[in-house]
Design a protein around this motif. Structure first.
Motif, PDB file in Angstrom:
ATOM      1  N   VAL A   1       3.304  18.876 -58.323  1.00  0.00           N
ATOM      2  CA  VAL A   1       2.943  19.537 -59.586  1.00  0.00           C
ATOM      3  C   VAL A   1       2.294  18.484 -60.481  1.00  0.00           C
ATOM      4  N   VAL A   2       2.849  17.262 -60.443  1.00  0.00           N
ATOM      5  CA  VAL A   2       2.406  16.253 -61.402  1.00  0.00           C
ATOM      6  C   VAL A   2       1.519  15.177 -60.745  1.00  0.00           C
ATOM      7  N   TYR A   3       2.116  14.258 -59.990  1.00  0.00           N
ATOM      8  CA  TYR A   3       1.386  13.034 -59.662  1.00  0.00           C
ATOM      9  C   TYR A   3       0.258  13.196 -58.641  1.00  0.00           C
ATOM     10  N   GLY A   4       0.475  13.979 -57.571  1.00  0.00           N
ATOM     11  CA  GLY A   4      -0.592  14.136 -56.580  1.00  0.00           C
ATOM     12  C   GLY A   4      -1.822  14.806 -57.176  1.00  0.00           C
ATOM     13  N   PRO A   5      -1.654  15.996 -57.768  1.00  0.00           N
ATOM     14  CA  PRO A   5      -2.814  16.682 -58.344  1.00  0.00           C
ATOM     15  C   PRO A   5      -3.490  15.879 -59.459  1.00  0.00           C
ATOM     16  N   LEU A   6      -2.720  15.344 -60.383  1.00  0.00           N
ATOM     17  CA  LEU A   6      -3.354  14.676 -61.526  1.00  0.00           C
ATOM     18  C   LEU A   6      -4.084  13.404 -61.096  1.00  0.00           C
TER      19      LEU A   6
END
Ligand code: PRX
Length: 654
Positions: free
Chosen positions: A317-322
């Motif tokens: 939700v946070v680190y991979g996508p962003l």
């Protein structure tokens, strides 16, 4: 080995997916071969997915015996910079970073651009600094699925504080244990959460948790506006405290092996462990697994339905996508509120391109019938993903045919809190899919199946088919480095069963096509709706009740949840089972752990089946809970073999 059940037939790669993939089957073979024969070159190349303040010259640096794991150890970087700042600096400030979809369909949707996210994170980071939070401090985050949860995580990463996110469904007792274990002086929470139309008393839970442990401050985000208690001197409203902070906050230069976060997860023994991930390896691992695993292209809308309280939420939700400059959708609610079409409504409304969810949700929605799905325009979907537990082929096919209309790939992704990101999957567009199988190892991953004695049955390098216990023989950048404050426990849990190998706790099959299929946990961990639960934890909660003498908890197959929780309980002398006591025990577990650990069945029994030396025979309890009475095995070693008939009769009655 020839006696394995046949594998499901392969489902071909859809032409569109094959045409656009970042990685064809041929490229996969080439890259995989390089990743295992020359990992330093491969992982030096992948490390370019992130910006470094100081480029690492050392790449792999690990041994599994003794256990010491390092990657990129002389590199310096900041994950928040890579997830936020650099996209703004590259001129993508207007791109949407986070879409927020609230619990109720008529609630307020939010679109947060990368530039706005940067401003939010800076403000949050400066507020943390104002409170006194410093690099290396542990910060507990207990939030609903709202953008401020992600902002809090990024703000910690920015200033080098170590976040410990506690799932919003956990009880005050569970928060208390986690705060105490990592010596966290700071808590971030919302006033309340909203899930499925109900409020979750987050701040009140924190208050209860803090009755027995002191912290320096609690930072409270106003979300529902519900009435809460604020303790003078300890509790601060975020809006008030952040009102006068500055709008600059440089990213703290972090060594690659500095801690990034702690995430508590259940094991077969004792209390949940604080699994520790470090900055460098985790950044590269989540950036590259997101890129290849979802074949991501800029502009696509990615929706991972996991909560940020679990590792799937951290990494996808946070680190991979962003880090990939993606648009990530955060959904506050649940799949079946206000009705069973909520997921499909959200996909349609936001034109979601990639949906990543858990088999338990798929099964629950499948049961409600296809009409809920087919009334929406789901043509934006180009990839479907599954995570968290084995997906049964029937659910896989429904997901593929009814949600994906048979035109998009379905990827199943096997991994764990300890692995940081995806380990085994079929890369979209590269490989045909096999319903129920996770697929092939990601780059650098060397899986191996061993028997109970540790003899190697099959590994990726030798090929062949077998079933056994899944180990990984070589480290990868996203691997957890230790259990916070207890490296011995890390070694004991993961590296002592099969010395020199990381043991996953999972059983697995490999077929001659090279597809790895996870069969489920082989230890005393159960997987309930994709949530990992230690049977020992539930037992400890039950025996805390003063009328309970002993408890033994096992998993059993459950149509929707994958596994349910079955608790055998013996009562103290003179105490009779009753409905009231049943309700008390259920409540006891909710209080100690949280609603997700509530047993489906509580089976009162005068005694537990034990060997003459007093060891509980869990194998028998498991079989009885599974309604599998024909293969109880040898019961002659039981101290009281007649007990089994009573247990079977008790099982048949429910
Ligand atoms: O048993 C495996 C199962 O979930 C466990 C890891 O749980 P956790 O650390 O909470 O992480 C969940 C999200 C990655 C594993 O040991 N598991 C996870 N994904 C799959 C799976 N089992 C089968 N297939 C999967 N795709």
């Amino acid at each position: 080995m020839t006696d394995l059940p046949p594998s499901e037939p392969l489902v071909p790669v859809p032409a569109d997916a094959a045409a656009r993939t970042h990685c064809t089957a041929v490229e996969y073979e080439k890259l995989y071969a390089q990743s295992v024969t020359d990992p330093d070159t491969f992982w030096a190349e992948q490390s370019k997915r992130v910006d470094w303040i100081k480029t690492p010259t050392k790449i792999a640096g690990w041994t599994f015996d003794p256990v010491e794991i390092k990657w990129y150890e002389d590199g310096v970087l900041n994950l928040c910079h890579n997830a936020v700042d650099r996209h703004v600096a590259a001129g993508h400030g207007d791109r949407i970073a986070i879409i927020f979809e609230p619990d109720a369909p008529n609630g307020e949707t939010r679109h947060i651009s990368y530039a706005a996210l940067l401003a939010d994170v800076i403000r949050f980071a400066n507020t943390l600094k104002k409170m006194g939070v410093q690099k290396g401090d542990r910060v507990t985050i207990y939030m609903p699925m709202i953008p401020e949860g992600a902002v809090a995580m990024l703000a910690c990463a920015r200033i080098g504080a170590v976040h410990s996110v506690v799932f919003g469904g956990f009880s005050p007792e569970a928060i208390h244990g986690r705060i105490e274990d990592c010596g966290s002086d700071w808590v971030i929470c919302a006033d309340e959460g909203l899930r499925g139309g109900k409020t979750v008393p987050l701040k009140a839970n924190v208050d209860k948790a803090l009755e027995r442990v002191d912290v320096k401050a609690v930072l409270v985000i106003a979300h529902t506006g519900g009435d809460i208690m604020m303790k003078e001197g300890r509790d601060h409203w975020y809006d008030a405290l952040s009102a006068d902070v500055g709008d600059e906050c440089p990213c703290e230069p972090m060594n690659a092996e500095d801690p990034l976060f702690i995430l508590y997860t259940s094991g077969s023994t004792g209390k949940p462990k604080g699994v520790l991930h470090t900055v460098g390896g985790y950044s590269v691992w989540t950036a590259s697994t997101f890129y290849y695993g979802f074949d991501y292209r800029p502009g696509e809308i990615f929706w991972c339905t996991a909560d940020i309280g679990w590792v799937t939420g951290h990494s996808y939700v946070v680190y991979g996508p962003l880090q990939n400059g993606a648009t990530t959708l955060m959904f506050e609610g649940v799949p079946n509120y206000p009705d069973h079409d909520r997921f499909w409504q959200v996909v349609d409304k936001h034109r979601v391109n990639i949906l990543y969810t858990a088999p338990t949700a798929i099964r629950a929605l499948m049961r409600e019938g296809d009409d809920y799905v087919t009334r929406y325009d789901l043509s934006s979907i180009r990839l479907l993903g599954s995570v968290g537990e084995p997906i049964n082929p029937e659910a896989w096919r429904w997901y593929h045919q009814i949600v994906g209309k048979g035109r998009v790939p379905v990827i199943d992704t096997w991994w764990q809190t300890e692995t940081g990101g995806i380990m085994i999957t079929t890369l979209p567009g590269a490989h045909p899919m096999q319903p129920g199988s996770a697929g092939k190892p990601f780059f650098g991953i060397r899986p191996e199946l061993v028997d109970a004695e540790g003899k190697t049955l099959v590994c990726e390098q030798t090929g062949g088919a077998a079933e056994g216990n899944l180990c990984i023989t070589h480290s990868w950048p996203g691997q957890a480095r230790t259990v916070y404050g207890d490296h011995d426990r890390f070694i004991q849990t993961y590296f002592s069963t099969y010395r020199g190998k990381y043991f996953t706790g999972d059983g697995c099959r490999r077929d001659t096509d090279g597809y790895w299929r996870i069969t489920g946990r082989v230890d005393d961990v159960i997987n309930v709706s994709g949530h990992r639960m230690g049977t020992a934890e539930v037992e400890s909660a039950l025996v805390l009740h003063d009328k309970v003498a002993e408890a033994a908890v096992v998993g059993f197959p459950h149509d929707i949840k994958g596994q349910g929780i079955y608790a055998y309980v013996t009562l103290n002398a003179g105490i009779e089972p009753s409905d009231a006591l049943l309700a008390e025990l259920r409540q006891q577990v909710r209080t100690e752990i949280g609603p997700i650990a509530t047993p489906d069945h509580i089976h009162f029994t005068p005694a537990l089946p034990k060997t003459r030396s007093g060891k509980i025979m869990r194998r028998i309890l498991r079989k009885i809970a599974e309604n599998d009475f024909g293969s109880l095995g040898d019961t002659s070693t039981l101290a009281d073999p007649t007990l089994v008939d009573g247990l079977i009769a008790g099982r048949k009655n429910r």
